[in-house]
Design a protein around this motif. Sequence first.
Motif, mmCIF file in Angstrom:
data_model
loop_
_atom_site.group_PDB
_atom_site.id
_atom_site.type_symbol
_atom_site.label_atom_id
_atom_site.label_comp_id
_atom_site.label_asym_id
_atom_site.label_seq_id
_atom_site.Cartn_x
_atom_site.Cartn_y
_atom_site.Cartn_z
ATOM 1 N N GLN A 171 -5.498 -23.291 -10.975
ATOM 2 C CA GLN A 171 -4.248 -22.561 -10.774
ATOM 3 C C GLN A 171 -4.148 -21.391 -11.746
ATOM 4 N N ILE A 172 -4.509 -21.633 -12.998
ATOM 5 C CA ILE A 172 -4.467 -20.570 -14.006
ATOM 6 C C ILE A 172 -5.420 -19.449 -13.615
ATOM 7 N N SER A 173 -6.591 -19.827 -13.131
ATOM 8 C CA SER A 173 -7.573 -18.818 -12.710
ATOM 9 C C SER A 173 -7.030 -17.989 -11.553
ATOM 10 N N ASP A 174 -6.412 -18.667 -10.582
ATOM 11 C CA ASP A 174 -5.811 -17.943 -9.457
ATOM 12 C C ASP A 174 -4.695 -17.011 -9.946
ATOM 13 N N MET A 175 -3.865 -17.511 -10.868
ATOM 14 C CA MET A 175 -2.780 -16.686 -11.402
ATOM 15 C C MET A 175 -3.331 -15.477 -12.154
ATOM 16 N N ASN A 176 -4.402 -15.686 -12.918
ATOM 17 C CA ASN A 176 -5.027 -14.567 -13.636
ATOM 18 C C ASN A 176 -5.522 -13.514 -12.658
ATOM 19 N N LEU A 177 -6.104 -13.964 -11.557
ATOM 20 C CA LEU A 177 -6.579 -13.030 -10.537
ATOM 21 C C LEU A 177 -5.404 -12.267 -9.925
ATOM 22 N N GLN A 178 -4.312 -12.973 -9.644
ATOM 23 C CA GLN A 178 -3.129 -12.314 -9.089
ATOM 24 C C GLN A 178 -2.538 -11.323 -10.088
ATOM 25 N N ILE A 179 -2.507 -11.715 -11.358
ATOM 26 C CA ILE A 179 -1.975 -10.819 -12.392
ATOM 27 C C ILE A 179 -2.847 -9.581 -12.504
ATOM 28 N N ALA A 180 -4.160 -9.766 -12.480
ATOM 29 C CA ALA A 180 -5.074 -8.623 -12.573
ATOM 30 C C ALA A 180 -4.884 -7.693 -11.376
ATOM 31 N N THR A 181 -4.734 -8.266 -10.190
ATOM 32 C CA THR A 181 -4.517 -7.460 -8.989
ATOM 33 C C THR A 181 -3.197 -6.701 -9.093
ATOM 34 N N ALA A 182 -2.141 -7.399 -9.535
ATOM 35 C CA ALA A 182 -0.834 -6.751 -9.675
ATOM 36 C C ALA A 182 -0.888 -5.645 -10.730
ATOM 37 N N ALA A 183 -1.584 -5.892 -11.820
ATOM 38 C CA ALA A 183 -1.705 -4.871 -12.870
ATOM 39 C C ALA A 183 -2.448 -3.653 -12.348
ATOM 40 N N GLU A 184 -3.474 -3.893 -11.545
ATOM 41 C CA GLU A 184 -4.235 -2.779 -10.964
ATOM 42 C C GLU A 184 -3.344 -1.976 -10.010
ATOM 43 N N GLN A 185 -2.547 -2.685 -9.199
ATOM 44 C CA GLN A 185 -1.636 -2.003 -8.279
ATOM 45 C C GLN A 185 -0.576 -1.224 -9.050
ATOM 46 N N GLN A 186 -0.057 -1.812 -10.131
ATOM 47 C CA GLN A 186 0.939 -1.117 -10.937
ATOM 48 C C GLN A 186 0.334 0.123 -11.582
ATOM 49 N N SER A 187 -0.895 0.013 -12.030
ATOM 50 C CA SER A 187 -1.571 1.160 -12.631
ATOM 51 C C SER A 187 -1.725 2.277 -11.605
ATOM 52 N N ALA A 188 -2.141 1.911 -10.388
ATOM 53 C CA ALA A 188 -2.299 2.911 -9.333
ATOM 54 C C ALA A 188 -0.952 3.541 -8.987
ATOM 55 N N THR A 189 0.097 2.713 -8.933
ATOM 56 C CA THR A 189 1.439 3.224 -8.635
ATOM 57 C C THR A 189 1.919 4.148 -9.750
ATOM 58 N N SER A 190 1.665 3.758 -10.992
ATOM 59 C CA SER A 190 2.053 4.607 -12.128
ATOM 60 C C SER A 190 1.327 5.942 -12.073
ATOM 61 N N GLU A 191 0.064 5.915 -11.725
ATOM 62 C CA GLU A 191 -0.716 7.154 -11.614
ATOM 63 C C GLU A 191 -0.155 8.028 -10.489
ATOM 64 N N GLU A 192 0.223 7.410 -9.373
ATOM 65 C CA GLU A 192 0.807 8.160 -8.262
ATOM 66 C C GLU A 192 2.156 8.762 -8.675
ATOM 67 N N ILE A 193 2.973 7.978 -9.397
ATOM 68 C CA ILE A 193 4.262 8.489 -9.878
ATOM 69 C C ILE A 193 4.035 9.653 -10.831
ATOM 70 N N ASN A 194 3.051 9.537 -11.696
ATOM 71 C CA ASN A 194 2.726 10.602 -12.635
ATOM 72 C C ASN A 194 2.337 11.881 -11.884
ATOM 73 N N CYS A 195 1.495 11.730 -10.854
ATOM 74 C CA CYS A 195 1.098 12.902 -10.053
ATOM 75 C C CYS A 195 2.308 13.505 -9.347
ATOM 76 N N ASN A 196 3.153 12.654 -8.771
ATOM 77 C CA ASN A 196 4.341 13.138 -8.073
ATOM 78 C C ASN A 196 5.297 13.843 -9.044
ATOM 79 N N THR A 197 5.436 13.302 -10.247
ATOM 80 C CA THR A 197 6.288 13.933 -11.251
ATOM 81 C C THR A 197 5.753 15.306 -11.622
ATOM 82 N N THR A 198 4.447 15.400 -11.766
ATOM 83 C CA THR A 198 3.825 16.691 -12.070
ATOM 84 C C THR A 198 4.065 17.675 -10.921
ATOM 85 N N ASN A 199 3.915 17.202 -9.685
ATOM 86 C CA ASN A 199 4.160 18.058 -8.513
ATOM 87 C C ASN A 199 5.619 18.518 -8.476
#
Length: 133
Positions: A67-95
């Motif tokens: 369960q912990i391993s699955d949660m770690n995988l979900q957390i890593a996936t969510a962190a990656e998605q948040q990073s991508a979203t933050s990068e998109e927000i940063n680009c949009n803010t610059t635009n």
Amino acid sequence: MADEVRSLASRTQQSTSEIRTMIEQLQTGVRQAESNIKDSRSIAMTTAEEALKANEILESIRGAILQISDMNLQIATAAEQQSATSEEINCNTTNIRDISQEVSNGAVEQVGYAKLMKQQVQEQGIQLNKFKV
């Protein structure tokens, strides 16, 4: 001959006594061995029960680790998605900043054109006032 019979009877009695002592010692040893076997059996059953409980606990721990391993995988996936979203927000803010700067520059240019037009309208008014009929 009577001495021999007495001697033989005495030795028989002594041998019988020795045999009785040996049998008693043997019976005591057997009872002790039986008791030890019962104790060992009880210990073996207790050990088997504890081994089963330990196995259940280990299985529970294994499940928790999965369960912990699955949660770690979900957390890593969510962190990656948040990073991508933050990068998109940063680009949009610059635009948005770039577009805002262009709009601001355009507004300044429009103010300049409006002043020029006002000045031209005033000059035309002066010129029209010269042509009185």
